[in-house]
Write a protein that holds these residues in place. Structure first.
Motif, PDB file in Angstrom:
ATOM      1  N   ALA A 198      17.970 -51.966 -61.936  1.00 38.95           N
ATOM      2  CA  ALA A 198      17.669 -50.583 -62.471  1.00 38.95           C
ATOM      3  C   ALA A 198      18.104 -50.352 -63.580  1.00 38.95           C
ATOM      4  O   ALA A 198      17.700 -49.801 -64.643  1.00 38.95           O
ATOM      5  CB  ALA A 198      17.259 -49.653 -61.492  1.00 38.95           C
ATOM      6  N   VAL A 199      19.387 -50.398 -63.460  1.00 40.62           N
ATOM      7  CA  VAL A 199      20.473 -49.754 -64.591  1.00 40.62           C
ATOM      8  C   VAL A 199      20.208 -50.655 -65.828  1.00 40.62           C
ATOM      9  O   VAL A 199      20.122 -50.429 -67.042  1.00 40.62           O
ATOM     10  CB  VAL A 199      21.954 -49.714 -64.406  1.00 40.62           C
ATOM     11  CG1 VAL A 199      22.655 -49.620 -65.422  1.00 40.62           C
ATOM     12  CG2 VAL A 199      22.058 -48.475 -63.277  1.00 40.62           C
ATOM     13  N   LEU A 200      20.013 -52.030 -65.607  1.00 42.09           N
ATOM     14  CA  LEU A 200      20.112 -52.932 -66.982  1.00 42.09           C
ATOM     15  C   LEU A 200      18.631 -52.726 -67.576  1.00 42.09           C
ATOM     16  O   LEU A 200      18.584 -52.817 -68.780  1.00 42.09           O
ATOM     17  CB  LEU A 200      20.011 -54.349 -66.285  1.00 42.09           C
ATOM     18  CG  LEU A 200      20.091 -55.477 -67.427  1.00 42.09           C
ATOM     19  CD1 LEU A 200      21.200 -55.375 -68.391  1.00 42.09           C
ATOM     20  CD2 LEU A 200      20.063 -56.793 -66.829  1.00 42.09           C
ATOM     21  N   THR A 201      17.654 -52.393 -66.835  1.00 41.91           N
ATOM     22  CA  THR A 201      16.333 -52.084 -67.427  1.00 41.91           C
ATOM     23  C   THR A 201      16.495 -51.017 -68.417  1.00 41.91           C
ATOM     24  O   THR A 201      16.030 -50.994 -69.572  1.00 41.91           O
ATOM     25  CB  THR A 201      15.380 -51.824 -66.344  1.00 41.91           C
ATOM     26  OG1 THR A 201      15.202 -52.973 -65.579  1.00 41.91           O
ATOM     27  CG2 THR A 201      14.105 -51.306 -66.975  1.00 41.91           C
ATOM     28  N   VAL A 202      17.251 -49.855 -68.234  1.00 41.85           N
ATOM     29  CA  VAL A 202      17.232 -48.625 -68.900  1.00 41.85           C
ATOM     30  C   VAL A 202      18.108 -49.164 -70.133  1.00 41.85           C
ATOM     31  O   VAL A 202      17.905 -48.745 -71.171  1.00 41.85           O
ATOM     32  CB  VAL A 202      17.771 -47.642 -68.308  1.00 41.85           C
ATOM     33  CG1 VAL A 202      18.113 -46.262 -69.087  1.00 41.85           C
ATOM     34  CG2 VAL A 202      17.135 -47.107 -66.979  1.00 41.85           C
ATOM     35  N   ALA A 203      19.167 -49.886 -69.989  1.00 39.64           N
ATOM     36  CA  ALA A 203      20.057 -50.420 -70.918  1.00 39.64           C
ATOM     37  C   ALA A 203      19.513 -51.528 -71.772  1.00 39.64           C
ATOM     38  O   ALA A 203      20.098 -51.559 -73.162  1.00 39.64           O
ATOM     39  CB  ALA A 203      21.539 -50.746 -70.429  1.00 39.64           C
ATOM     40  N   ALA A 204      18.471 -51.993 -71.645  1.00 36.05           N
ATOM     41  CA  ALA A 204      17.853 -53.211 -72.496  1.00 36.05           C
ATOM     42  C   ALA A 204      17.799 -52.942 -73.955  1.00 36.05           C
ATOM     43  O   ALA A 204      18.336 -53.710 -74.686  1.00 36.05           O
ATOM     44  CB  ALA A 204      16.670 -53.918 -71.866  1.00 36.05           C
ATOM     45  N   PRO A 205      17.212 -51.902 -74.587  1.00 37.74           N
ATOM     46  CA  PRO A 205      17.284 -51.618 -76.058  1.00 37.74           C
ATOM     47  C   PRO A 205      18.458 -51.643 -76.507  1.00 37.74           C
ATOM     48  O   PRO A 205      18.853 -52.218 -77.471  1.00 37.74           O
ATOM     49  CB  PRO A 205      16.383 -50.457 -76.062  1.00 37.74           C
ATOM     50  CG  PRO A 205      15.569 -50.429 -74.664  1.00 37.74           C
ATOM     51  CD  PRO A 205      16.406 -50.780 -73.616  1.00 37.74           C
ATOM     52  N   ALA A 206      19.381 -50.774 -75.961  1.00 40.36           N
ATOM     53  CA  ALA A 206      20.792 -50.556 -76.376  1.00 40.36           C
ATOM     54  C   ALA A 206      21.713 -51.824 -76.218  1.00 40.36           C
ATOM     55  O   ALA A 206      22.191 -52.250 -77.311  1.00 40.36           O
ATOM     56  CB  ALA A 206      21.471 -49.532 -75.906  1.00 40.36           C
ATOM     57  N   LEU A 207      21.494 -52.672 -75.406  1.00 36.58           N
ATOM     58  CA  LEU A 207      21.980 -53.849 -75.259  1.00 36.58           C
ATOM     59  C   LEU A 207      21.853 -54.905 -76.242  1.00 36.58           C
ATOM     60  O   LEU A 207      22.382 -55.610 -76.717  1.00 36.58           O
ATOM     61  CB  LEU A 207      21.844 -54.389 -73.794  1.00 36.58           C
ATOM     62  CG  LEU A 207      22.352 -55.853 -73.172  1.00 36.58           C
ATOM     63  CD1 LEU A 207      22.473 -55.835 -71.766  1.00 36.58           C
ATOM     64  CD2 LEU A 207      21.350 -56.942 -73.698  1.00 36.58           C
TER      65      LEU A 207
END
Length: 485
Positions: free
Chosen positions: A30-39
Motif C-alpha cells: 500500500a505504501v508503494l502505491t502512494v509513493a509511485a508518482p514520486a518514485l
C-alpha cells in the motif's frame, strides 16, 4: 457460544504472529502505491520500469508461494516464515537505497520471494490451528489487518512524502523494516517449531516451477512491452504453450506418485478451483485499480500524497468493519452471501464510471470517496469469506499447498492487473485524458466483478446439487489421488 468464541493461548499467539506478518507485507504494497508518482520522478523510471516495480513483486510472490507452502506442510512453518520475513526486511533496505530504476526492479523481485515464502505459512497456520466458524473469524481478522494497513499506509506514506520532500519515497520503502523484524522475532518466540512431518521428501517439482514461471512471465510481458500488438503476440503464445505444458506435466508428475506444484487433487476438489477463480478476479482488480487511483488523484486531480490518502481512507475503514463482520455473512448465507457481496460491486462500478465521465471536476473526487466506501464494504464482506469457503475444500494435510495455490492465483492476477491497468491508464492519459483513462479502469473492474460473481454463483449451484443428490463416485474425486481419465 462462549466456548465457540474462546481461543487457547497457543491459538492467540499464532494469530498474533499471523496478523503481524500480514500487516507487514500488506503495508509495504500500500505504501508503494502512494509513493509511485514520486518514485517515478525521483529515479526517472519509464512506464515499463514503473510497471515492473509495481507488478514484479506480485510475480515472484506468486511463484514462491506453492513450493514454500509445500515445504511448510512437510517440515513445519516457523523457520520458513522467519526466513521469508528476514529476506523481506533486507531487500526493503536495498529498495530504499536504489540509485537506478533497474536496481529497484530487481530488489522488488527478490522482496516478493521473501513475502511469498512467509504468506503461505500464515494461511497454513490459520488452517492448522482453527476450524469451522473460528477459522472464518481468524481469516476475517487477517483480512481486517490488511484493511487496517490499507488505512494507515496512504496517510503515513503521504505524510512521509510531505515531510521528507523529493526523497520521501525512499523512506516509504523502508517503513516496513521494523515491522518485518518484529514479526520474525514474535514467530521465533511464539510459534511451535515442529519437525519434519511424515510422508517423505516434499518434492519441489522444479520442472513444474519453471513452467509456472514461464507462464506467468508470458502473461506479464505483453503489458509492459512497448510497440504494436504484433510484438506482443509471441508472448501470448508463450503463456498459452507454457500453461498447456504445465498442466500436462503436472498430470504426469502426479501419476508417477510425485508432488506437483499444482496439485491435481486440489483442482479436482469440488469448489476449490471456482473459489480460486473468484479470488483471482477480485484480488487482481482491487490492487490494479488502487495503483492507478493513486496516480490519478495526485497527477490528474492535483492532490498531494497525503490528500490522496485521505480520499482512500474511508473506503479502507469500511473494509475493516465489513471484514470483521464477514464471518456472520458466511455463517448465515454461505456461498450465496459471498456471491451477493461480489455482485454488489457491479452497480457501484457503473455509478463511478458515469460520475467520472459526466460530473464536474469538483464532484469527481467526492464520487470516488463514496465509491471507495461502497467497494470497501463489498470487498471486506467477500474476500475472507471466499478464502474460508475455498480452503475448507482442501483435503487434510494439504492446507499449506492449498493456501499457496489460492494465493498464487491471486498474485498472478495482481501481476497482470497492475501491469495491464497501469500501462492502459498511462497510455489512455496521453490520448484521451485522465478522466477517460480512469473510466476505462473502472469498466475493467466491473467486468472482473461480473466474472467473479458468475464463478461464485456456479460454485453455489453445484454445491447445492451435490448436497441434494450425493453420488458414491463423488467422494474419491476430492480424496483420492489423481488418476488417468
Amino acid at each position: 457460544m462462549t466456548a465457540e468464541r474462546s481461543r487457547t493461548p497457543l491459538q492467540t499467539r499464532v494469530l498474533l504472529v499471523c496478523l503481524a506478518t500480514g500487516f507487514t507485507t500488506l503495508l509495504d504494497s500500500a505504501v508503494l502505491t502512494v509513493a509511485a508518482p514520486a518514485l517515478r520522478d525521483g529515479l526517472g523510471a519509464s512506464t515499463a520500469q514503473l510497471q515492473w516495480i509495481l507488478a514484479g513483486y506480485s510475480l515472484t510472490f506468486g511463484i514462491a508461494l506453492v513450493p514454500a507452502g509445500r515445504l511448510g506442510d512437510r517440515y513445519g512453518r516457523a523457520w520458513f516464515l522467519v526466513t521469508g520475513l528476514v529476506l523481506f526486511a533486507l531487500t526493503s533496505v536495498v529498495s530504499a537505497s536504489a540509485q537506478d530504476a533497474d536496481v529497484l526492479v530487481v530488489a522488488r523481485l527478490v522482496q516478493g520471494i521473501g513475502a511469498g515464502m512467509a504468506n503461505p505459512q500464515v494461511i497454513g497456520l490459520l488452517q492448522d490451528h482453527f476450524a469451522g466458524p473460528a477459522r472464518a473469524r481468524a481469516l476475517g481478522a487477517y483480512a481486517s489487518t490488511g484493511a487496517f494497513a490499507a488505512v494507515i499506509a496512504p496517510l503515513v506514506g503521504g505524510l512521509v512524502l510531505a515531510v521528507a520532500g523529493p526523497t520521501g519515497w525512499r523512506v516509504s520503502l523502508v517503513l516496513t523494516l521494523p515491522f518485518a523484524l518484529a514479526a520474525a522475532a514474535l514467530c521465533v518466540r511464539f510459534v511451535p517449531r515442529t519437525g519434519r512431518r511424515p510422508g517423505g521428501a516434499p518434492g519441489l517439482d522444479p520442472v513444474g516451477l519453471v513452467l509456472l514461471t514461464v507462464t506467468a512471465i508470458g502473461l506479464l510481458v505483453p503489458f509492459v512491452l512497448p510497440g504494436s500488438s504484433t510484438a506482443r503476440a509471441p508472448w501470448v503464445g508463450v503463456a498459452v504453450v507454457g500453461a498447456a505444458a504445465l498442466f500436462g506435466w503436472e498430470r504426469r508428475h502426479a501419476r508417477a506418485g510425485r508432488s506437483p506444484v499444482l496439485s491435481p487433487e486440489l483442482l479436482r476438489a469440488p469448489g476449490f478451483a471456482l473459489g480460486c477463480l473468484v479470488a483471482t478476479c477480485t484480488f487482481g482488480s482491487a490492487l490494479g485499480f488502487s495503483a492507478i487511483l493513486m496516480i490519478y488523484l495526485q497527477e490528474g486531480a492535483g492532490l498531494t500524497p497525503f490528500e490522496a490518502g485521505l480520499v482512500t481512507t474511508p473506503g479502507a475503514l469500511a473494509s475493516v468493519v465489513a471484514a470483521n463482520l464477514s464471518w456472520r455473512l458466511v455463517r448465515r448465507f454461505g456461498r450465496a452471501g459471498v456471491s451477493g457481496a461480489i455482485a454488489a460491486k457491479v452497480p457501484v462500478a457503473v455509478a463511478m464510471f458515469v460520475a467520472v465521465l459526466l460530473l464536474p471536476d469538483r464532484f469527481v473526487v467526492v464520487s470516488l470517496v463514496v465509491g471507495q466506501v461502497l467497494t470497501g464494504v463489498t470487498g471486506g464482506l467477500s474476500m475472507s469469506t471466499n478464502q474460508a469457503l475455498t480452503l475448507d475444500r482442501a483435503p487434510a494435510g494439504q492446507h499449506g499447498v492449498a493456501a499457496g495455490m489460492l494465493q498464487v492465483s491471486q498474485r498472478v492476477s495482481a501481476t497482470v492487473c497492475i501491469a495491464g491497468m497501469t500501462g492502459a491508464f498511462v497510455g489512455g492519459v496521453a490520448t484521451r485524458g485522465y478522466d477517460a483513462a480512469l473510466a476505462g479502469a473502472i469498466a475493467a473492474t466491473a467486468l472482473l466483478a461480473v466474472a467473479a460473481t458468475a464463478c461464485s454463483v456456479l460454485d453455489d449451484v453445484l454445491a447445492r446439487r451435490r448436497r441434494a443428490a450425493p453420488s458414491p463416485a463423488e467422494a474419491p474425486a476430492t480424496e483420492a489421488s489423481f488418476q488417468p481419465a
